[in-house]
Design a protein around this motif. Structure first.
Motif, mmCIF file in Angstrom:
data_model
loop_
_atom_site.group_PDB
_atom_site.id
_atom_site.type_symbol
_atom_site.label_atom_id
_atom_site.label_comp_id
_atom_site.label_asym_id
_atom_site.label_seq_id
_atom_site.Cartn_x
_atom_site.Cartn_y
_atom_site.Cartn_z
ATOM 1 N N VAL A 1 10.774 -18.472 -8.237
ATOM 2 C CA VAL A 1 10.868 -17.177 -7.557
ATOM 3 C C VAL A 1 9.502 -16.494 -7.546
ATOM 4 O O VAL A 1 9.093 -15.891 -6.545
ATOM 5 N N GLY A 2 8.772 -16.614 -8.678
ATOM 6 C CA GLY A 2 7.424 -16.064 -8.708
ATOM 7 C C GLY A 2 6.528 -16.715 -7.663
ATOM 8 O O GLY A 2 5.743 -16.054 -6.980
ATOM 9 N N VAL A 3 6.656 -18.048 -7.511
ATOM 10 C CA VAL A 3 5.885 -18.763 -6.493
ATOM 11 C C VAL A 3 6.337 -18.349 -5.094
ATOM 12 O O VAL A 3 5.542 -18.180 -4.175
ATOM 13 N N LEU A 4 7.667 -18.166 -4.930
ATOM 14 C CA LEU A 4 8.228 -17.793 -3.634
ATOM 15 C C LEU A 4 7.809 -16.379 -3.226
ATOM 16 O O LEU A 4 7.575 -16.101 -2.040
ATOM 17 N N LEU A 5 7.718 -15.490 -4.193
ATOM 18 C CA LEU A 5 7.372 -14.101 -3.886
ATOM 19 C C LEU A 5 5.884 -13.916 -3.630
ATOM 20 O O LEU A 5 5.485 -12.953 -2.965
ATOM 21 N N ASP A 6 5.066 -14.836 -4.137
ATOM 22 C CA ASP A 6 3.637 -14.728 -3.884
ATOM 23 C C ASP A 6 3.316 -14.756 -2.388
ATOM 24 O O ASP A 6 2.502 -13.954 -1.914
ATOM 25 N N PRO A 7 3.930 -15.660 -1.588
ATOM 26 C CA PRO A 7 3.682 -15.607 -0.144
ATOM 27 C C PRO A 7 4.068 -14.269 0.483
ATOM 28 O O PRO A 7 3.408 -13.823 1.430
ATOM 29 N N LEU A 8 5.129 -13.634 -0.046
ATOM 30 C CA LEU A 8 5.518 -12.338 0.501
ATOM 31 C C LEU A 8 4.451 -11.289 0.202
ATOM 32 O O LEU A 8 4.143 -10.438 1.039
ATOM 33 N N LYS A 9 3.878 -11.355 -1.008
ATOM 34 C CA LYS A 9 2.795 -10.427 -1.342
ATOM 35 C C LYS A 9 1.551 -10.712 -0.489
ATOM 36 O O LYS A 9 0.852 -9.797 -0.048
ATOM 37 N N ARG A 10 1.299 -12.002 -0.283
ATOM 38 C CA ARG A 10 0.174 -12.364 0.569
ATOM 39 C C ARG A 10 0.413 -11.895 2.009
ATOM 40 O O ARG A 10 -0.512 -11.471 2.705
ATOM 41 N N PHE A 11 1.656 -12.001 2.443
ATOM 42 C CA PHE A 11 2.000 -11.532 3.780
ATOM 43 C C PHE A 11 1.775 -10.029 3.867
ATOM 44 O O PHE A 11 1.282 -9.505 4.868
ATOM 45 N N ASP A 12 2.134 -9.341 2.814
ATOM 46 C CA ASP A 12 1.910 -7.906 2.718
ATOM 47 C C ASP A 12 0.414 -7.605 2.852
ATOM 48 O O ASP A 12 -0.017 -6.722 3.611
ATOM 49 N N LEU B 1 -16.438 -3.849 9.787
ATOM 50 C CA LEU B 1 -16.472 -4.051 8.339
ATOM 51 C C LEU B 1 -15.331 -4.924 7.846
ATOM 52 O O LEU B 1 -15.492 -5.748 6.949
ATOM 53 N N TRP B 2 -14.133 -4.713 8.426
ATOM 54 C CA TRP B 2 -12.959 -5.450 7.961
ATOM 55 C C TRP B 2 -12.808 -6.808 8.627
ATOM 56 O O TRP B 2 -11.919 -7.578 8.261
ATOM 57 N N LEU B 3 -13.665 -7.097 9.609
ATOM 58 C CA LEU B 3 -13.536 -8.380 10.299
ATOM 59 C C LEU B 3 -13.776 -9.552 9.354
ATOM 60 O O LEU B 3 -13.092 -10.572 9.429
ATOM 61 N N ILE C 1 -0.877 -8.319 6.371
ATOM 62 C CA ILE C 1 -0.566 -7.252 7.327
ATOM 63 C C ILE C 1 -1.625 -6.155 7.248
ATOM 64 O O ILE C 1 -2.128 -5.669 8.264
ATOM 65 N N ARG C 2 -1.991 -5.779 6.027
ATOM 66 C CA ARG C 2 -2.998 -4.734 5.863
ATOM 67 C C ARG C 2 -4.332 -5.165 6.455
ATOM 68 O O ARG C 2 -4.969 -4.419 7.208
ATOM 69 N N LEU C 3 -4.747 -6.410 6.110
ATOM 70 C CA LEU C 3 -6.013 -6.900 6.642
ATOM 71 C C LEU C 3 -5.961 -7.046 8.152
ATOM 72 O O LEU C 3 -6.944 -6.787 8.861
ATOM 73 N N TRP C 4 -4.805 -7.466 8.647
ATOM 74 C CA TRP C 4 -4.658 -7.653 10.090
ATOM 75 C C TRP C 4 -4.820 -6.314 10.808
ATOM 76 O O TRP C 4 -5.516 -6.222 11.820
ATOM 77 N N GLN C 5 -4.163 -5.305 10.287
ATOM 78 C CA GLN C 5 -4.254 -4.000 10.937
ATOM 79 C C GLN C 5 -5.678 -3.466 10.881
ATOM 80 O O GLN C 5 -6.199 -2.951 11.874
ATOM 81 N N GLU C 6 -6.310 -3.579 9.720
ATOM 82 C CA GLU C 6 -7.676 -3.091 9.594
ATOM 83 C C GLU C 6 -8.629 -3.919 10.456
ATOM 84 O O GLU C 6 -9.474 -3.385 11.172
ATOM 85 N N GLY C 7 -8.508 -5.245 10.356
ATOM 86 C CA GLY C 7 -9.441 -6.127 11.048
ATOM 87 C C GLY C 7 -9.179 -6.272 12.525
ATOM 88 O O GLY C 7 -10.096 -6.187 13.340
ATOM 89 N N TYR C 8 -7.908 -6.467 12.901
ATOM 90 C CA TYR C 8 -7.649 -6.752 14.302
ATOM 91 C C TYR C 8 -7.780 -5.517 15.183
ATOM 92 O O TYR C 8 -8.200 -5.614 16.336
ATOM 93 N N THR C 9 -7.417 -4.349 14.657
ATOM 94 C CA THR C 9 -7.635 -3.150 15.476
ATOM 95 C C THR C 9 -9.133 -2.946 15.705
ATOM 96 O O THR C 9 -9.553 -2.553 16.800
ATOM 97 N N GLY C 10 -9.947 -3.233 14.682
ATOM 98 C CA GLY C 10 -11.396 -3.175 14.872
ATOM 99 C C GLY C 10 -11.874 -4.251 15.833
ATOM 100 O O GLY C 10 -12.772 -4.026 16.646
ATOM 101 N N PHE C 11 -11.259 -5.437 15.757
ATOM 102 C CA PHE C 11 -11.625 -6.533 16.662
ATOM 103 C C PHE C 11 -11.313 -6.160 18.106
ATOM 104 O O PHE C 11 -12.110 -6.418 19.021
ATOM 105 N N VAL C 12 -10.149 -5.527 18.332
ATOM 106 C CA VAL C 12 -9.771 -5.105 19.685
ATOM 107 C C VAL C 12 -10.779 -4.097 20.217
ATOM 108 O O VAL C 12 -11.225 -4.175 21.372
#
Length: 614
Positions: free
Chosen positions: A322-333, A164-166, A336-347
């Protein structure tokens, strides 16, 4: 079947960690590292059919990043030019023109964001569907031995829940990485241009944020992996309880089933709670970091203004950047969530795809064309597990083309196993099984099984109509052929008594039919296949006496011209067999016709006498 267990049994295999984790976080063996590289390569390969769309999504992601960076720069120009515009007759016009530029940039950003979000999600959904299709197709190829070890609920979870998360990962992965990289480098460049000292302070805080994120990322990884295993347990419990609901209710075991379900559900809840705890720590920490950076910029910017080293326009630009700079950090956040959900399912999906069928065509396997039906067992030995007990040992026999042979004996001596070796549901451990003199391992599976019809002891029908289930034996069969097969199996009369005859829906697994009716449909399905070899594994066990006699007559007529092997506990069904083989744990101990074996007064006669007294 190879009698050895697969080294990668899914149920007991450890999950691989995500490849982006730093080496010091986890040590891996060379074999595991190679497997991770192969999985990572396969992960990227799913983008190949969608490269034009991926390119368009990434181009729009670049536009989103550039327009985000353009807004603080134009704002800087507006604020910087305010003193010069004071008192100018066309000041308002110039400001409106700059506002128009801002609106145009905003419109480009909105359109680009729409394309990234919509078309990117479509791309992700297509890849998700492709992976799910590959999983289902691969499961069709796996051998009986694999399903002997696995549980259907666990496999269903891998094909449905884990994928589902892939789609989200395949969509947001490239988008988030591209936007984050461009926004971060661009905003950092603007910060350095406005005030290098403030930029250095912000950069100095980043390693702490990255370390914090990686630590809780690892915890989330473990928690999500556990959650996927727990939800598979829940699915398994649901499948067992609802699939066997008639048994559950007949034994009044609803409360027991509810208790078992609640146990699995509680385990899943605990695993989710641990995952949410790590997720909350990660997100709250990243939000706190964003606020910290904003505070640093305000304080240091104010100090720089007091020292005359920065003006108000510079401070405004810094805050916007700073708002523009912090957006990538939120996206990174989020990544990480999508990666954990998706990649563990992918594995978990890859683990299933990496399972190799125990039964497969040999490199030089030949198609099996015309078949006369001669079957041979030459010193055959077999066991289900490498360290398990021997089921068959040193069994040798031959069956002539067109011969009607019955196989009888006590339960558990390997009668069904012996028959399962002919279509290669399993492979022998010793000796060989031949068909028309050819080792069955030297012919292709598809052509071998096309010439062998099996009516198994476990009746299975699919959701759909009677005709659809019968046509499963031969997809191109006409209605006349379907009805002829039903007549042969003594099924036509009860089918015509159904509400819509052959077009009646029989429910999941034929739930709307009686046991005898279901078994007659499976027999008709095998008749429709019209194979050179027929195997009946206690196929009349659920029939009443009248239906059984009708099936016996049909069986005798259908057996003419084809090799027929019948396994029967009810010895009355095989009185007219050309030859009866008596199998015990010592092998085939007797063979002959019914009359000859009764006259011999041996094992067969004892079985017949015992059954007559029951």
């Amino acid at each position: 079947m190879s009698s050895k267990k697969s080294a990668g049994t899914i149920a007991g295999r450890k999950q691989a960690s995500a490849p982006f984790q730093l080496p010091f976080l986890r040590s891996v063996s060379r074999q595991e590292a190679a497997r991770n590289r192969a999985r990572w390569h396969r992960f990227l390969s799913y983008y190949k059919p969608h490269l034009p769309l991926l390119g368009a999504v990434l181009c729009c992601a670049v536009l989103v990043s550039l327009t985000a960076l353009a807004l603080p720069l134009i704002a800087n120009q507006i604020v910087s030019r305010l003193p010069d515009l004071a008192g100018s007759p066309d000041a308002v016009g110039q400001l409106l023109a700059l506002g128009g530029v801002l609106l145009a940039i905003f419109a480009v950003q909105a359109l680009a964001t729409y394309f990234v979000d919509y078309r990117g999600h479509v791309m992700g959904a297509r890849i998700e569907a492709q992976v799910r299709s590959e999983l289902f197709e691969h499961c069709q190829k796996l051998s009986f031995s694999f399903y002997d070890r696995q549980r259907t609920g666990q496999l269903m979870s891998r094909i449905t829940n884990d994928s589902l998360w892939l789609g989200e990962l395949f969509h947001h992965g490239p988008e988030d990485l591209a936007i984050s990289l461009l926004k971060f480098t661009g905003a950092l460049a603007v910060l350095i241009w406005i005030d290098p000292l403030v930029a250095v302070v912000i950069v100095g805080l980043l390693p702490f944020a990255m370390g914090y994120a990686l630590y809780f990322n690892n915890r989330m990884n473990k928690a999500l992996r556990t959650s996927k295993e727990r939800i598979a347990g829940v699915n398994e419990r649901v499948e067992d309880a609802l699939g066997g609901i008639r048994v559950v209710q007949s034994f009044a075991n609803e409360e027991d089933e509810k208790a078992r379900f609640d146990t699995e559900n509680a385990k899943f809840l605990r695993s989710r709670a641990e995952g949410y705890r790590s997720e909350a720590m990660l997100w709250s920490g990243m939000d706190a970091f964003a606020q910290l950076v904003t505070i640093v910029v305000i304080v240091f910017g104010a100090i720089r203004i007091l020292g005359g080293e920065m003006d108000a326009a510079g401070l405004l630009t810094l805050l916007l950047c700073v708002g523009v700079l912090l957006d990538p950090l939120k996206r990174f956040d989020n990544f990480i969530r999508l990666w954990q959900e998706g990649y563990t399912g992918f594995v978990r999906a890859m683990e299933l795809l990496e399972e190799q069928p125990d039964i497969a065509d040999r490199p030089h396997a030949r198609p099996l064309d015309a078949v006369t039906g001669a079957i041979g067992f030459e010193n055959v030995g077999f066991r289900y597990e490498a360290d398990g007990p021997k089921v068959l040992e040193g069994v040798s026999l031959s069956i002539r083309p067109g011969e009607f042979v019955a196989l009888v004996g006590p339960s558990g001596v390997g009668k069904s196993t012996l028959c399962s070796l002919i279509p290669r549901f399993y492979d022998v451990d010793a000796g060989k099984v031949t068909l028309d003199g050819q080792d069955v391992r030297d012919v292709t599976l598809a052509t071998l099984r096309r010439h062998v019809g099996v009516v198994q002891q476990d009746v299975y029908l699919f959701s759909g109509t009677v005709a659809e289930n019968l046509r499963y034996g031969r997809a191109d069969a006409t209605m006349d052929e379907i009805m002829a097969a039903a007549h042969a199996a003594n099924a036509h009369d009860f089918i015509m008594a159904l509400p819509n005859g052959y077009h009646t829906d029989i429910g999941q697994r034929g739930v709307k039919l009686s046991g005898g009716q279901k078994q007659r449909l499976t027999i008709a399905r095998a008749f429709l296949k019209n194979p050179a070899i027929l195997i009946f594994d206690e196929a009349t066990s659920a029939l009443d006496n009248e239906s059984e006699r009708a099936i016996q007559q049909s069986l005798l007529s259908l057996a003419k011209g084809r090799t027929t092997l019948v396994i029967a506990h009810r010895l009355s069904t095989i009185r007219h067999a050309d030859r009866i083989l008596v199998l015990t744990r010592d092998g085939i101990v007797e063979e002959g016709t019914h009359d000859a074996l009764m006259a011999k007064a041996g094992v067969y006669a004892d079985l017949h006498s015992l059954q007559g007294r029951l």
